[in-house]
Design a protein around this motif. Structure first.
Motif, PDB file in Angstrom:
ATOM      1  N   VAL A  25      32.501  43.361  33.936  1.00 29.83           N
ATOM      2  CA  VAL A  25      33.901  42.972  33.728  1.00 29.83           C
ATOM      3  C   VAL A  25      34.473  43.700  32.518  1.00 29.83           C
ATOM      4  O   VAL A  25      35.608  44.193  32.542  1.00 29.83           O
ATOM      5  N   ALA A  26      33.690  43.782  31.431  1.00 31.07           N
ATOM      6  CA  ALA A  26      34.149  44.475  30.228  1.00 31.07           C
ATOM      7  C   ALA A  26      34.427  45.947  30.511  1.00 31.07           C
ATOM      8  O   ALA A  26      35.415  46.518  30.034  1.00 31.07           O
ATOM      9  N   THR A  81      41.439  47.964  34.005  1.00 38.03           N
ATOM     10  CA  THR A  81      42.140  47.829  35.286  1.00 38.03           C
ATOM     11  C   THR A  81      42.740  46.444  35.479  1.00 38.03           C
ATOM     12  O   THR A  81      43.397  46.195  36.486  1.00 38.03           O
ATOM     13  N   LEU A  82      42.505  45.547  34.518  1.00 34.37           N
ATOM     14  CA  LEU A  82      42.966  44.167  34.672  1.00 34.37           C
ATOM     15  C   LEU A  82      44.475  44.072  34.478  1.00 34.37           C
ATOM     16  O   LEU A  82      45.068  44.795  33.671  1.00 34.37           O
ATOM     17  N   GLY A  83      45.067  43.135  35.179  1.00 32.75           N
ATOM     18  CA  GLY A  83      46.500  42.895  35.089  1.00 32.75           C
ATOM     19  C   GLY A  83      46.966  42.153  36.330  1.00 32.75           C
ATOM     20  O   GLY A  83      46.215  41.990  37.286  1.00 32.75           O
ATOM     21  N   GLY A  84      48.200  41.695  36.306  1.00 28.93           N
ATOM     22  CA  GLY A  84      48.736  41.018  37.470  1.00 28.93           C
ATOM     23  C   GLY A  84      48.377  39.552  37.516  1.00 28.93           C
ATOM     24  O   GLY A  84      47.753  39.008  36.595  1.00 28.93           O
ATOM     25  N   PRO A  85      48.737  38.886  38.612  1.00 31.21           N
ATOM     26  CA  PRO A  85      48.558  37.429  38.725  1.00 31.21           C
ATOM     27  C   PRO A  85      47.104  36.973  38.596  1.00 31.21           C
ATOM     28  O   PRO A  85      46.838  35.929  38.010  1.00 31.21           O
ATOM     29  N   ALA A 105      37.946  34.583  39.382  1.00 32.52           N
ATOM     30  CA  ALA A 105      39.105  35.480  39.366  1.00 32.52           C
ATOM     31  C   ALA A 105      38.719  36.861  38.839  1.00 32.52           C
ATOM     32  O   ALA A 105      39.181  37.890  39.359  1.00 32.52           O
ATOM     33  N   LEU A 106      37.880  36.899  37.820  1.00 37.05           N
ATOM     34  CA  LEU A 106      37.446  38.190  37.269  1.00 37.05           C
ATOM     35  C   LEU A 106      36.586  38.950  38.271  1.00 37.05           C
ATOM     36  O   LEU A 106      36.690  40.182  38.392  1.00 37.05           O
ATOM     37  N   TRP A 107      35.729  38.236  38.982  1.00 38.05           N
ATOM     38  CA  TRP A 107      34.941  38.884  40.034  1.00 38.05           C
ATOM     39  C   TRP A 107      35.854  39.442  41.129  1.00 38.05           C
ATOM     40  O   TRP A 107      35.670  40.565  41.606  1.00 38.05           O
ATOM     41  N   TRP A 108      36.856  38.656  41.488  1.00 39.07           N
ATOM     42  CA  TRP A 108      37.798  39.088  42.523  1.00 39.07           C
ATOM     43  C   TRP A 108      38.576  40.325  42.078  1.00 39.07           C
ATOM     44  O   TRP A 108      38.802  41.253  42.864  1.00 39.07           O
ATOM     45  N   ALA A 109      38.956  40.346  40.787  1.00 35.85           N
ATOM     46  CA  ALA A 109      39.797  41.448  40.292  1.00 35.85           C
ATOM     47  C   ALA A 109      38.999  42.730  40.048  1.00 35.85           C
ATOM     48  O   ALA A 109      39.542  43.832  40.197  1.00 35.85           O
ATOM     49  N   THR A 110      37.735  42.586  39.640  1.00 39.42           N
ATOM     50  CA  THR A 110      36.967  43.774  39.247  1.00 39.42           C
ATOM     51  C   THR A 110      35.834  44.116  40.210  1.00 39.42           C
ATOM     52  O   THR A 110      35.344  45.254  40.197  1.00 39.42           O
ATOM     53  N   GLY A 111      35.393  43.162  41.005  1.00 41.91           N
ATOM     54  CA  GLY A 111      34.250  43.394  41.867  1.00 41.91           C
ATOM     55  C   GLY A 111      32.920  43.329  41.136  1.00 41.91           C
ATOM     56  O   GLY A 111      31.862  43.520  41.737  1.00 41.91           O
ATOM     57  N   ALA A 112      32.973  43.043  39.835  1.00 39.00           N
ATOM     58  CA  ALA A 112      31.764  42.997  39.016  1.00 39.00           C
ATOM     59  C   ALA A 112      31.184  41.588  39.022  1.00 39.00           C
ATOM     60  O   ALA A 112      31.919  40.596  38.986  1.00 39.00           O
ATOM     61  N   THR A 113      29.855  41.500  39.032  1.00 37.88           N
ATOM     62  CA  THR A 113      29.191  40.204  38.988  1.00 37.88           C
ATOM     63  C   THR A 113      28.577  39.923  37.617  1.00 37.88           C
ATOM     64  O   THR A 113      27.916  38.899  37.442  1.00 37.88           O
ATOM     65  N   THR A 114      28.791  40.841  36.676  1.00 39.41           N
ATOM     66  CA  THR A 114      28.242  40.667  35.328  1.00 39.41           C
ATOM     67  C   THR A 114      29.344  40.728  34.285  1.00 39.41           C
ATOM     68  O   THR A 114      30.411  41.307  34.530  1.00 39.41           O
ATOM     69  N   ILE A 115      29.056  40.140  33.117  1.00 41.08           N
ATOM     70  CA  ILE A 115      30.017  40.176  32.013  1.00 41.08           C
ATOM     71  C   ILE A 115      30.214  41.613  31.538  1.00 41.08           C
ATOM     72  O   ILE A 115      31.339  42.041  31.252  1.00 41.08           O
TER      73      ILE A 115
END
Length: 500
Positions: free
Chosen positions: A179-180, A185-189, A166-176
């Motif tokens: 994501v940080a 930009t995180l939020g929503g379902p 889900a974090l990869w889907w939301a941010t496009g990032a493949t690393t921790i």
């Protein structure tokens, strides 16, 4: 068993230096070498900002080197202890390989930056621990306990997998680290799914209620494995929340929910402990409660304090498990002291309150936390409670007269909370550069409700109110039972399993 005798035969303990196989000796030396190297890396990190990395795969930061030191130290202690404990066992080499493999897996996990690598190592960590729980292959109960633990750990890994996807889907990032960086930009379902899955994965790994069943069913594990489990493995939930702190701190409502979850386990762990008759089960229930305190500190936004708690709890619980045999020897039947209803009870309450206030003042002075009207105030409150509880437990196990204990508790508690504060400051300094170390939130009415409920329930437990309800006693007894398939009811099975 045919031909057995009831008279025990005690021989000389094995000479571990002369008789131990090569593998245990080599792995023990290697683990201590890793500890020495980790200390050197920690010094280089603090003094020179040493931060090696393999971009997109491995990133060494303050959390990494701090956990390297802790994991390597506990691994060295457990392996050294096991040189004698496991000597002569048919499973000795397998046990040492599993313990070393577990430590190596965790040390790689805390350095992993790629999301997929982190998820795979999380799964591997659980599977190796399940192997240690069921290390005695001849025991049906040990295999059942390993199967129970494995189901929980696979569920935790599946939830973590959902969160990472889900974090990869939301941010496009493949690393921790990626994501940080994109946490703003995180939020929503999608974020809700990721955050909920992260918290649930942490709860399972740290054996919080209602996922504590695997921990209480794991008593078939050799005592050194239990020490490693309670001092290290269950702390993984706290490490997970610290590593993904930028994700969970997005919402104050989620942080409050984490506080409530931790408070529930802290209280229920104490209640469950009160109905268990054996040493290891009591220690297991204590771990459930202490992990609740750790999760509470993360929910209050003080991730450095959560790491401090897991480190200090690790030392405390490792000592308790490795010395559990001595505790059994010291325990003798006797008349249970009743709760006094006279003036001595009032004096005990007054002494406890005065001691707690003094300890809180010490913690505030040394850390600066609790001086603002925010979640730092609750941090001080909960640190005082958990440290005071440990101090009272240590004094309560002594043979001192009741009147002397009033003075002995402050003598144990005040240095303990000062040490807690100093370690907290050191941990916070080591975490420099980690994305989120402190994120206090404003106090709300809900925070007050959680605090009041916690305090009221804790005082009621201390006063023994829960002992007056048979229905509650039965409910607690049922909730603290391990899986029926893991119970060893025949001593001959134990003897056979240990000798084959």
């Amino acid at each position: 068993m045919a031909g057995s005798t009831s008279k025990p035969t005690v021989g000389a303990l094995p000479d571990t230096a002369a008789e131990s196989p090569y593998v245990p000796a080599a792995l023990t030396l290697l683990m201590w070498s890793l500890f020495a190297t980790s200390v050197a890396v920690l010094f280089a990190r603090v003094r020179f900002g040493f931060a090696p990395e393999i971009p997109g795969v491995i990133a060494v930061d303050g959390l990494t080197v701090l956990m390297w030191v802790v994991v390597a130290f506990f691994g060295g202690i457990v392996l050294s202890y096991s040189r004698r404990y496991m000597a002569g066992s048919a499973h000795e080499t397998t046990f040492f390989l599993a313990v070393f493999g577990f430590a190596a897996t965790v040390m790689t996990l805390v350095a992993a930056d790629h999301l997929a690598l982190f998820g795979l190592l999380w799964l591997a960590m659980g599977l190796v621990m399940a192997t240690l729980i069921g290390i005695v292959s001849e025991w049906e109960q040990a295999q059942a306990a390993a199967a129970v633990a494995r189901r929980y750990f696979v569920a935790s890994s599946a939830l973590l997998g959902v969160a990472l996807a889900a974090l990869w889907w939301a941010t496009g990032a493949t690393t921790i680290s990626g994501v940080a960086a994109a946490a703003g930009t995180l939020g929503g379902p999608v974020w809700v799914v990721a955050a909920a899955a992260l918290v649930l994965a942490a709860m399972i790994q740290s054996a919080l209620v209602p996922f504590h069943g695997w921990l209480l069913s794991s008593m078939t594990a050799p005592t050194p494995a239990s020490a490693l489990m309670h001092a290290g493995f269950v702390n993984a939930g706290g490490v997970l929340l610290v590593r993904f702190a930028p994700v969970v701190t997005v919402s104050e409502a989620l942080m409050l929910a984490i506080v409530a979850v931790g408070a529930t386990s802290a209280l229920l762990g104490k209640l469950l402990k009160s109905v268990r008759p054996d040493v290891k089960s009591k220690l297991g229930c204590s771990t459930v409660g202490q992990m609740g305190f750790m999760i509470m500190q993360a929910g209050l936004g003080f991730f450095g304090a959560a790491l401090t708690h897991l480190i200090l709890h690790g030392f405390y619980k490792a000592y308790q498990f490795l010395s559990s045999g001595a505790q059994v020897e010291r325990t003798t039947p006797g008349k249970k002291a009743g709760r006094s209803a006279d003036g001595s009870a009032v004096a005990a309450v007054a002494a406890t309150l005065a001691t707690g206030l003094a300890g809180g003042a010490v913690f505030v002075l040394l850390t600066g936390k609790g001086t603002s009207v925010d979640s730092g105030f609750l941090l001080v409150l909960f640190v005082v409670f958990t440290t005071l509880h440990a101090a009272r437990g240590a004094v309560g196990r002594s043979s001192l007269p009741a009147t002397v204990r009033y003075g002995a508790v402050p003598l144990v508690f005040l240095p303990a909370i000062a040490l807690y504060a100093l370690v907290y400051r050191g941990v916070s300094a080591a975490l420099t550069g980690v994305p989120v170390v402190t994120a206090p939130t404003e106090l709300t009415a809900l925070h007050g409700l959680v605090a009041v409920a916690f305090l009221g329930t804790y005082v009621a437990i201390e006063a023994g109110v829960h002992e007056r309800s048979r229905r509650l006693y039965v409910a607690l007894l049922n909730a603290s039972q391990p899986s029926p398939s893991t119970l060893l009811t025949n001593a001959e099975e134990y003897d056979d399993g240990g000798t084959q």
